[in-house]
Design an enzyme around this catalytic site. Sequence first.
Site, PDB file in Angstrom:
ATOM      1  N   ASP A   1      29.733  40.364  35.042  1.00  0.00           N
ATOM      2  CA  ASP A   1      30.648  39.230  35.212  1.00  0.00           C
ATOM      3  C   ASP A   1      31.653  39.250  34.062  1.00  0.00           C
ATOM      4  OD1 ASP A   1      29.991  36.341  36.951  1.00  0.00           O
ATOM      5  OD2 ASP A   1      31.643  36.351  35.506  1.00  0.00           O
TER       6      ASP A   1
ATOM      7  N   TYR B   1      43.241  34.736  48.580  1.00  0.00           N
ATOM      8  CA  TYR B   1      41.786  34.783  48.786  1.00  0.00           C
ATOM      9  C   TYR B   1      41.463  35.360  50.165  1.00  0.00           C
ATOM     10  CZ  TYR B   1      36.951  32.922  48.829  1.00  0.00           C
ATOM     11  OH  TYR B   1      35.584  32.768  48.883  1.00  0.00           O
TER      12      TYR B   1
HETATM   13  P1  NAD Z   1      31.735  31.342  41.335  1.00  0.00           P
HETATM   14  O1  NAD Z   1      33.130  31.186  40.832  1.00  0.00           O
HETATM   15  O2  NAD Z   1      30.708  30.393  40.842  1.00  0.00           O
HETATM   16  O3  NAD Z   1      31.208  32.812  41.055  1.00  0.00           O
HETATM   17  C1  NAD Z   1      32.030  33.954  41.071  1.00  0.00           C
HETATM   18  C2  NAD Z   1      31.713  34.781  39.838  1.00  0.00           C
HETATM   19  O4  NAD Z   1      32.514  35.983  39.864  1.00  0.00           O
HETATM   20  C3  NAD Z   1      32.049  34.050  38.536  1.00  0.00           C
HETATM   21  O5  NAD Z   1      30.956  34.096  37.656  1.00  0.00           O
HETATM   22  C4  NAD Z   1      33.255  34.811  37.986  1.00  0.00           C
HETATM   23  O6  NAD Z   1      33.343  34.765  36.578  1.00  0.00           O
HETATM   24  C5  NAD Z   1      33.004  36.213  38.540  1.00  0.00           C
HETATM   25  N1  NAD Z   1      34.210  37.037  38.645  1.00  0.00           N
HETATM   26  C6  NAD Z   1      35.374  36.731  39.274  1.00  0.00           C
HETATM   27  N2  NAD Z   1      36.257  37.747  39.150  1.00  0.00           N
HETATM   28  C7  NAD Z   1      35.629  38.712  38.429  1.00  0.00           C
HETATM   29  C8  NAD Z   1      35.992  40.012  37.983  1.00  0.00           C
HETATM   30  N3  NAD Z   1      37.206  40.517  38.211  1.00  0.00           N
HETATM   31  N4  NAD Z   1      35.086  40.748  37.285  1.00  0.00           N
HETATM   32  C9  NAD Z   1      33.835  40.259  37.025  1.00  0.00           C
HETATM   33  N5  NAD Z   1      33.438  39.040  37.425  1.00  0.00           N
HETATM   34  C10 NAD Z   1      34.313  38.279  38.104  1.00  0.00           C
HETATM   35  O7  NAD Z   1      31.810  31.314  42.931  1.00  0.00           O
HETATM   36  P2  NAD Z   1      30.639  31.329  44.006  1.00  0.00           P
HETATM   37  O8  NAD Z   1      30.742  30.111  44.809  1.00  0.00           O
HETATM   38  O9  NAD Z   1      29.344  31.681  43.363  1.00  0.00           O
HETATM   39  O10 NAD Z   1      31.102  32.538  44.929  1.00  0.00           O
HETATM   40  C11 NAD Z   1      30.505  33.825  44.821  1.00  0.00           C
HETATM   41  C12 NAD Z   1      31.009  34.702  45.958  1.00  0.00           C
HETATM   42  O11 NAD Z   1      30.663  34.115  47.204  1.00  0.00           O
HETATM   43  C13 NAD Z   1      32.508  34.902  45.948  1.00  0.00           C
HETATM   44  O12 NAD Z   1      32.814  36.230  46.301  1.00  0.00           O
HETATM   45  C14 NAD Z   1      32.995  33.939  47.021  1.00  0.00           C
HETATM   46  O13 NAD Z   1      34.168  34.400  47.636  1.00  0.00           O
HETATM   47  C15 NAD Z   1      31.826  33.946  47.997  1.00  0.00           C
HETATM   48  N6  NAD Z   1      31.758  32.695  48.775  1.00  0.00           N
HETATM   49  C16 NAD Z   1      31.248  31.542  48.246  1.00  0.00           C
HETATM   50  C17 NAD Z   1      31.201  30.388  49.021  1.00  0.00           C
HETATM   51  C18 NAD Z   1      30.599  29.099  48.526  1.00  0.00           C
HETATM   52  O14 NAD Z   1      30.533  28.121  49.288  1.00  0.00           O
HETATM   53  N7  NAD Z   1      30.124  29.002  47.306  1.00  0.00           N
HETATM   54  C19 NAD Z   1      31.701  30.403  50.334  1.00  0.00           C
HETATM   55  C20 NAD Z   1      32.242  31.590  50.818  1.00  0.00           C
HETATM   56  C21 NAD Z   1      32.240  32.735  50.040  1.00  0.00           C
END
Ligand code: NAD
Length: 319
Positions: free
Chosen positions: A31, A150
Amino acid sequence: MRILITGAAGFLGSHLCRRLLSEDHEIIGMDNFVTGKPDNLVELSGHKNFSFYKHDVSNYIFVPGNIDGVLHFASPASPNPESPTGYFNLPIQTMKAGALGTHNTLGIAKDQHAKFLLASTSEIYGDPQVHPQTEDYAGYVDPVGKRAVYDEAKRFAESLTMAYYRTHEVDTRIVRIFNTYGPNMDLEDGRALPNFLKQALLGQPLTVYGEGNQTRSFCFVDDLIDGIVRLLYSDEHMPVNIGNPDEMTVLEFAETINRIVGSSAGVTFLPNQRSVRDPQKRQPDITRARTILGWEPKISLEEGIQKTIPYFKKKLNIE
Ligand code: NAD
Ligand code: UDP
């Protein structure tokens, strides 16, 4: 398995690490903390099978040793334009995590003959014209709209994943995640659940955007992680929706949270700053998850909110 999980410090990534550690896998978290929190790693860092690299997945990734699985979850994920960690305010990073990050992580899976799982999203359906959304629906999106950073990054990520499956025979999976909530969410990322639950616990009115007629279907994180792990262990290569089909309007969602918390502060209606393509309806069709994975959510909204409240209270320093 020895599994690389990108986005490990995020909401979903941290739960996934914990779940797979409990099944005796070795987990390498990665991360860059652009939206995730070191706090989410505290519980994991003491585990003998957990290691962590601070690294931006948009840059070339090197992890020593064999890798059996790559789960690519790194991406900003909040659509709130008011939040500094929302993807509207991280447009290039979001596109790079979806495009270059997916390319780099697929490259590892190809090199290591590892399983690959992409965290995709219901956002690939855009503002859907088919309801509920089935996986064969191609979506209604705008490639130059503000949400595109996105939506289109994730659509590209899915296409690249299928190209690696079809061309290089990488053992890939794609999960289309619908709105999910639970402990370890960032209280400040501006999504509906963190805003509403924080406001209710502080006795403030809940900020409903527009008239609150838009619908969503909210899944508790443990259910979602269970579906993702089942997909990982399956042989399914085409996308699978994972989410809770219990659809409600945003206003109903807000009123439910007020009722569960016991807040009488009500709601306040604000102009919807996301009115450009804030999806009006969203509900997963989970027939494929039911039939292929034998999965369906088990935790009701009431139960899930009750399980989330202690984390929010701790973060807000309230009893
Ligand atoms: P979040 O922001 O809590 O977690 C995403 C993590 O990715 C963060 O810790 C961030 O620091 C890390 N990150 C982002 N860009 C990065 C990079 N270039 N290099 C290294 N780390 C990086 O979000 P989340 O809700 O946990 O989402 C996680 C995944 O699930 C994402 O891909 C998101 O698109 C997908 N998603 C989540 C939801 C939801 O409802 N939470 C819904 C649809 C899709
Ligand atoms: N929303 C709201 N008030 C808030 C935050 C969000 O009314 O304080 C609405 C938002 O306009 C959207 C829905 O709640 O229609 C879900 O928003 P969220 O940010 O959770 O994720 P999305 O489903 O849009 O990706």
